[in-house]
Design a protein around this motif. Structure first.
Motif, PDB file in Angstrom:
ATOM      1  N   VAL A 108       0.866  -1.181   0.000  1.00  0.00           N
ATOM      2  CA  VAL A 108       0.000   0.000   0.000  1.00  0.00           C
ATOM      3  C   VAL A 108       0.900   1.227   0.000  1.00  0.00           C
ATOM      4  N   VAL A 109       0.577   2.174  -0.863  1.00  0.00           N
ATOM      5  CA  VAL A 109       1.327   3.417  -1.003  1.00  0.00           C
ATOM      6  C   VAL A 109       0.431   4.569  -0.562  1.00  0.00           C
ATOM      7  N   MET A 110       0.960   5.453   0.292  1.00  0.00           N
ATOM      8  CA  MET A 110       0.225   6.652   0.716  1.00  0.00           C
ATOM      9  C   MET A 110       1.190   7.836   0.635  1.00  0.00           C
ATOM     10  N   VAL A 111       1.014   8.673  -0.362  1.00  0.00           N
ATOM     11  CA  VAL A 111       1.881   9.837  -0.552  1.00  0.00           C
ATOM     12  C   VAL A 111       1.088  11.112  -0.292  1.00  0.00           C
ATOM     13  N   LEU A 164       3.981  -1.207   3.614  1.00  0.00           N
ATOM     14  CA  LEU A 164       3.218   0.036   3.575  1.00  0.00           C
ATOM     15  C   LEU A 164       4.222   1.162   3.437  1.00  0.00           C
ATOM     16  N   LEU A 165       4.075   1.973   2.391  1.00  0.00           N
ATOM     17  CA  LEU A 165       4.967   3.104   2.149  1.00  0.00           C
ATOM     18  C   LEU A 165       4.189   4.393   2.354  1.00  0.00           C
ATOM     19  N   THR A 166       4.723   5.295   3.173  1.00  0.00           N
ATOM     20  CA  THR A 166       4.026   6.553   3.415  1.00  0.00           C
ATOM     21  C   THR A 166       5.000   7.703   3.600  1.00  0.00           C
ATOM     22  N   LEU A 218      10.109   9.597   2.938  1.00  0.00           N
ATOM     23  CA  LEU A 218       9.282   8.415   2.644  1.00  0.00           C
ATOM     24  C   LEU A 218       9.801   7.246   3.471  1.00  0.00           C
ATOM     25  N   VAL A 219       8.888   6.567   4.160  1.00  0.00           N
ATOM     26  CA  VAL A 219       9.266   5.476   5.056  1.00  0.00           C
ATOM     27  C   VAL A 219       8.550   4.192   4.633  1.00  0.00           C
ATOM     28  N   ARG A 220       9.270   3.085   4.701  1.00  0.00           N
ATOM     29  CA  ARG A 220       8.693   1.766   4.424  1.00  0.00           C
ATOM     30  C   ARG A 220       8.493   0.996   5.731  1.00  0.00           C
ATOM     31  N   PHE A 221       7.273   0.489   5.902  1.00  0.00           N
ATOM     32  CA  PHE A 221       6.953  -0.415   7.003  1.00  0.00           C
ATOM     33  C   PHE A 221       6.705  -1.800   6.407  1.00  0.00           C
ATOM     34  N   THR A 222       7.244  -2.823   7.015  1.00  0.00           N
ATOM     35  CA  THR A 222       7.041  -4.201   6.547  1.00  0.00           C
ATOM     36  C   THR A 222       6.211  -4.982   7.560  1.00  0.00           C
ATOM     37  N   LYS A 223       5.244  -5.738   7.046  1.00  0.00           N
ATOM     38  CA  LYS A 223       4.342  -6.488   7.922  1.00  0.00           C
ATOM     39  C   LYS A 223       4.933  -7.872   8.246  1.00  0.00           C
TER      40      LYS A 223
END
Length: 246
Positions: A99-102, A130-132, A240-245
């Motif tokens: 999922v991308v949220m910019v 999740l990238l936001t 921009l930060v990446r979260f991994t599930k």
């Protein structure tokens, strides 16, 4: 907040156009896993960034609350755009690889941002990401400049935490099985402000923190004294930060 239905037709031109979109897409691509096959762009806007994320073997689709924005995006991604509320995504749990949220969470009240973040976490598959963007309101002051040297300390004393604060999102991520695994930056090309533009926007109350300081008149006088009043200072730098599930 903007009426995004009304702004949709001219939105890209007012926000850095193709150059800024390319920079954002490059940063997202840097953090997207190469094997991500299904990518959802939440608050996709006009789709100008979304369309650039397509690759052979990767399916990309956009979701946006604004019907006007979604119509423009559909021109770039026919059949791959849907009007949807980020708090109630029309997706099964664990169905997407990313999922991308910019430039989304900073627009929302804290409670709404938390609900959107939780929904995004819900639809990401285990091992997905999740990238936001984070800390958007500080982006214009991140590059060193004479303007940033004056404004940043005052803002730091007065600004309240925003819904896209990295510390808060990291805390929320942990609660939803998401952990920070990468970060990068990109430049908002063509978005730098001159000292004159800063003064005009500060005096107009464009930034919420200005209502909580008595330093504004002195700050504006300091800005007025800077050289090259009409020369834009460095463009904002977005994080921009990446979260991994898990």
């Amino acid at each position: 907040m903007l009426n995004y239905d009304d702004e949709a037709a001219g939105y890209d031109a007012s926000r850095g156009g193709e150059a800024r979109a390319e920079a954002a897409a490059d940063a997202l691509t840097e953090l997207l896993p190469g094997d991500a096959r299904l990518v959802a762009d939440l608050a996709c806007g006009t789709g100008i960034v979304t369309a650039r994320l397509r690759r052979p073997g990767r399916e990309v689709f956009g979701l946006d609350l604004s019907p006007g924005m979604a119509r423009v995006a559909a021109g770039r991604l026919p059949g791959r755009v849907q009007v949807a509320d980020g708090r109630r995504l029309p997706l099964r749990s664990g169905v997407v690889d990313a999922v991308v949220m910019v430039w989304l969470l900073h627009l929302l009240a804290a409670e709404t941002a938390e609900a959107v973040f939780a929904e995004a976490a819900r639809v990401v598959a285990p091992g997905g990401v999740l990238l936001t963007t984070v800390e958007k309101h500080g982006a214009a002051l991140l590059p060193p400049s004479d303007v940033a040297e004056l404004i940043a300390p005052v803002r730091a004393r007065c600004a309240l935490p925003h819904a896209d604060g990295l510390a808060r999102l990291t805390e929320l991520g942990t609660a939803h099985g998401l952990h920070p695994t990468g970060r990068t930056t990109f430049t908002g090309l063509g978005q730098g402000r001159s000292p004159q533009e800063w003064r005009t926007q500060l005096l107009a109350g464009r930034f919420d923190w200005t209502s909580r300081t008595t330093e504004l008149p002195a700050l504006c006088e300091q800005l007025r004294a800077l050289p090259d009043q009409d020369r834009p200072r460095p463009d904002p730098v977005y994080q921009l930060v990446r979260f991994t599930k898990a």
